[in-house]
Design a protein around this motif. Structure first.
Motif, PDB file in Angstrom:
ATOM      1  N   MET A   1     -28.672  26.765  35.136  1.00 52.55           N
ATOM      2  CA  MET A   1     -29.708  27.207  36.070  1.00 52.55           C
ATOM      3  C   MET A   1     -30.617  26.033  36.401  1.00 52.55           C
ATOM      4  O   MET A   1     -31.052  25.297  35.522  1.00 52.55           O
ATOM      5  N   GLU A   2     -30.921  25.872  37.673  1.00 50.19           N
ATOM      6  CA  GLU A   2     -31.746  24.762  38.104  1.00 50.19           C
ATOM      7  C   GLU A   2     -33.127  25.260  38.465  1.00 50.19           C
ATOM      8  O   GLU A   2     -33.289  26.301  39.088  1.00 50.19           O
ATOM      9  N   ASN A   3     -34.156  24.529  38.071  1.00 53.40           N
ATOM     10  CA  ASN A   3     -35.533  24.910  38.320  1.00 53.40           C
ATOM     11  C   ASN A   3     -36.149  23.958  39.312  1.00 53.40           C
ATOM     12  O   ASN A   3     -35.920  22.753  39.276  1.00 53.40           O
ATOM     13  N   THR A   4     -36.964  24.489  40.220  1.00 55.48           N
ATOM     14  CA  THR A   4     -37.537  23.675  41.282  1.00 55.48           C
ATOM     15  C   THR A   4     -39.039  23.808  41.304  1.00 55.48           C
ATOM     16  O   THR A   4     -39.619  24.696  40.691  1.00 55.48           O
ATOM     17  N   SER A   5     -39.671  22.902  42.050  1.00 57.60           N
ATOM     18  CA  SER A   5     -41.111  22.975  42.241  1.00 57.60           C
ATOM     19  C   SER A   5     -41.470  24.276  42.934  1.00 57.60           C
ATOM     20  O   SER A   5     -40.701  24.806  43.725  1.00 57.60           O
ATOM     21  N   ARG A 217     -32.362  20.593  35.621  1.00 58.59           N
ATOM     22  CA  ARG A 217     -31.270  21.398  35.093  1.00 58.59           C
ATOM     23  C   ARG A 217     -30.778  20.757  33.794  1.00 58.59           C
ATOM     24  O   ARG A 217     -31.025  19.566  33.541  1.00 58.59           O
ATOM     25  N   ALA A 218     -30.077  21.523  32.994  1.00 54.72           N
ATOM     26  CA  ALA A 218     -29.420  21.002  31.798  1.00 54.72           C
ATOM     27  C   ALA A 218     -27.989  20.641  32.158  1.00 54.72           C
ATOM     28  O   ALA A 218     -27.310  21.372  32.887  1.00 54.72           O
ATOM     29  N   THR A 219     -27.522  19.499  31.688  1.00 53.34           N
ATOM     30  CA  THR A 219     -26.162  19.069  31.961  1.00 53.34           C
ATOM     31  C   THR A 219     -25.647  18.293  30.745  1.00 53.34           C
ATOM     32  O   THR A 219     -26.325  18.217  29.718  1.00 53.34           O
ATOM     33  N   GLU A 220     -24.468  17.732  30.852  1.00 49.42           N
ATOM     34  CA  GLU A 220     -23.877  17.006  29.728  1.00 49.42           C
ATOM     35  C   GLU A 220     -22.997  15.889  30.255  1.00 49.42           C
ATOM     36  O   GLU A 220     -22.360  16.028  31.302  1.00 49.42           O
ATOM     37  N   ASN A 222     -20.328  12.837  28.533  1.00 44.98           N
ATOM     38  CA  ASN A 222     -19.729  12.162  27.394  1.00 44.98           C
ATOM     39  C   ASN A 222     -20.199  12.754  26.063  1.00 44.98           C
ATOM     40  O   ASN A 222     -20.440  12.030  25.090  1.00 44.98           O
ATOM     41  N   GLY A 223     -20.361  14.060  26.046  1.00 46.15           N
ATOM     42  CA  GLY A 223     -20.785  14.739  24.826  1.00 46.15           C
ATOM     43  C   GLY A 223     -22.262  14.668  24.549  1.00 46.15           C
ATOM     44  O   GLY A 223     -22.731  15.163  23.511  1.00 46.15           O
ATOM     45  N   ILE A 224     -23.041  14.081  25.444  1.00 42.80           N
ATOM     46  CA  ILE A 224     -24.496  13.974  25.265  1.00 42.80           C
ATOM     47  C   ILE A 224     -25.185  14.991  26.158  1.00 42.80           C
ATOM     48  O   ILE A 224     -24.967  15.019  27.378  1.00 42.80           O
ATOM     49  N   ARG A 225     -25.982  15.837  25.560  1.00 43.41           N
ATOM     50  CA  ARG A 225     -26.718  16.841  26.329  1.00 43.41           C
ATOM     51  C   ARG A 225     -27.912  16.181  27.021  1.00 43.41           C
ATOM     52  O   ARG A 225     -28.648  15.409  26.396  1.00 43.41           O
ATOM     53  N   LEU A 226     -28.078  16.505  28.294  1.00 39.36           N
ATOM     54  CA  LEU A 226     -29.094  15.838  29.100  1.00 39.36           C
ATOM     55  C   LEU A 226     -29.938  16.855  29.862  1.00 39.36           C
ATOM     56  O   LEU A 226     -29.424  17.871  30.334  1.00 39.36           O
ATOM     57  N   LEU A 227     -31.220  16.547  29.986  1.00 37.27           N
ATOM     58  CA  LEU A 227     -32.074  17.257  30.934  1.00 37.27           C
ATOM     59  C   LEU A 227     -32.191  16.346  32.149  1.00 37.27           C
ATOM     60  O   LEU A 227     -32.681  15.213  32.049  1.00 37.27           O
ATOM     61  N   GLU A 228     -31.717  16.821  33.279  1.00 37.08           N
ATOM     62  CA  GLU A 228     -31.677  16.023  34.501  1.00 37.08           C
ATOM     63  C   GLU A 228     -32.762  16.503  35.465  1.00 37.08           C
ATOM     64  O   GLU A 228     -32.807  17.667  35.840  1.00 37.08           O
ATOM     65  N   VAL A 258     -34.372  10.144  43.492  1.00 41.03           N
ATOM     66  CA  VAL A 258     -34.165   9.570  42.167  1.00 41.03           C
ATOM     67  C   VAL A 258     -33.725  10.673  41.215  1.00 41.03           C
ATOM     68  O   VAL A 258     -34.301  11.774  41.224  1.00 41.03           O
ATOM     69  N   VAL A 259     -32.715  10.396  40.435  1.00 41.13           N
ATOM     70  CA  VAL A 259     -32.276  11.313  39.382  1.00 41.13           C
ATOM     71  C   VAL A 259     -32.654  10.686  38.044  1.00 41.13           C
ATOM     72  O   VAL A 259     -32.213   9.594  37.707  1.00 41.13           O
ATOM     73  N   TRP A 260     -33.523  11.389  37.314  1.00 44.09           N
ATOM     74  CA  TRP A 260     -34.004  10.958  36.010  1.00 44.09           C
ATOM     75  C   TRP A 260     -33.287  11.788  34.942  1.00 44.09           C
ATOM     76  O   TRP A 260     -33.027  12.974  35.152  1.00 44.09           O
ATOM     77  N   GLN A 261     -32.974  11.185  33.809  1.00 41.41           N
ATOM     78  CA  GLN A 261     -32.322  11.923  32.731  1.00 41.41           C
ATOM     79  C   GLN A 261     -33.019  11.656  31.398  1.00 41.41           C
ATOM     80  O   GLN A 261     -33.449  10.536  31.114  1.00 41.41           O
TER      81      GLN A 261
END
Length: 332
Positions: A1-5, A217-220, A222-228, A258-261
């Motif tokens: 699920m993606e969250n927006t402003s 959103r939450a993503t992954e 290479n096996g690393i969980r990321l908040l993007e 820009v995509v920040w992780q």
């Protein structure tokens, strides 16, 4: 699920529009290191800030000459602009008839009549969506990540230290492992995709305005969980111009994505914890191309006898409209 402003539509996953033709700010795209790849407060510049900024770009001899010139101007100004006091009000001397202004010191709204007239001022435009627990990230972790992104946006696009060519306060906001990698961006113009440096302390005017939206959103990978966290903003920078110039002639616009992780702290070593830039791109409008290729931002000059009612960079197209595609006909 993606969250927006708040008030912003949730991205639909539509592919990005085609990249602009030879946009200076898009060269050398930011990329994550191999282990992720495979799957402050804004303040207005003081006079001393501007002196330090100019000194950083010019040698001591030029600065000494500038000091002497300023001293002479102050003496001359004391003769020409002697004030007279009447009824408790200090009235300045009239401007020289050769100046294209009606009164010395009259304020000028450089945003009036431009597409950026309704933009929020400075840091007020950098608003984050509500923090909610997402995937493996708790609401507190999301809140911390969003605050990191907010500070990074302000430091990179709005803060005087970056404007004057000092990237260190911004780099300190990032994960230790990425700082040295991005530090090399500042030896060229590659950083323009996510940061702004000003070319001229005399022409640049404080009071940047901006408009933007943020989602996460939450993503992954290479096996690393990321908040993007994805950000898209239009930054409008004002510069002093001839008062006869048409609306918008004194503005330089940047539109960036820009995509920040932020990796989950349980998945990476301490040196990799914190904020990363996964990708960044930007297009500009009304910037002086020669300066931009050197990594400095300066407005294109408006000349009455040449441009008349036209803007030096031409029609801005959709660069100011976040709901429209990114323009592909930027001049630089």
């Amino acid at each position: 699920m993606e969250n927006t402003s708040p008030g912003e539509p949730t991205p639909t996953g539509t592919p990005d529009p085609p990249a602009p033709r030879t946009p200076v700010a898009e060269v050398n795209p930011v990329r994550l290191p191999e282990w992720m790849r495979s799957s402050q407060t804004e303040h207005q510049p003081t006079g001393w800030d501007r002196v330090r900024f100019f000194s950083a770009r010019h040698n001591g001899a030029v600065l000494l000459g500038l000091g002497l010139a300023l001293a002479l101007l102050m003496v001359a100004g004391g003769v020409v602009l002697v004030g007279r006091v009447a009824d408790g009000v200090r009235v300045a001397a009239s401007a020289s008839p050769s100046l294209p202004v009606s009164r010395v010191g009259e304020p000028q709204d450089l945003f009036a009549g431009s597409p950026a007239a309704s933009f929020a001022p400075g840091a007020e435009a950098v608003r984050m969506p509500a923090a909610k627990g997402t995937g493996p990230f708790s609401a507190a972790q999301v809140r911390t990540a969003l605050e990191s992104v907010r500070k990074a946006l302000i430091q990179s696009r709005l803060d005087t230290s970056m404007f004057m060519g000092d990237p260190e306060p911004f780099l300190k906001l990032l994960a230790p492992d990425v700082r040295e990698r991005l530090r090399t961006d500042f030896t060229s113009n590659a950083f323009l995709r996510y940061a702004t440096r000003m070319a001229s302390p005399s022409d640049w005017e404080p009071g940047t305005r901006a408009d933007g939206r943020v989602s996460y959103r939450a993503t992954e990978a290479n096996g690393i969980r990321l908040l993007e966290v994805s950000t898209e903003f239009v930054w409008a920078y004002p510069f002093e111009v001839d008062r006869r110039a048409p609306a918008g002639a004194g503005l330089v616009a940047f539109r960036d994505r820009v995509v920040w992780q932020v990796p989950h702290p349980d998945d990476v070593p301490a040196s990799a914890r914190g904020l990363w830039i996964a990708s960044a791109k930007a297009v500009t409008w009304n910037a002086e191309c020669a300066q931009l290729t050197q990594g400095w931002v300066q407005v294109q000059s408006w000349v009455a006898g040449v441009h008349r009612e036209q803007l030096p960079a031409g029609d801005p197209g959709t660069i100011f409209d976040l709901d429209a595609p990114v323009p592909t006909n930027t001049r630089c």
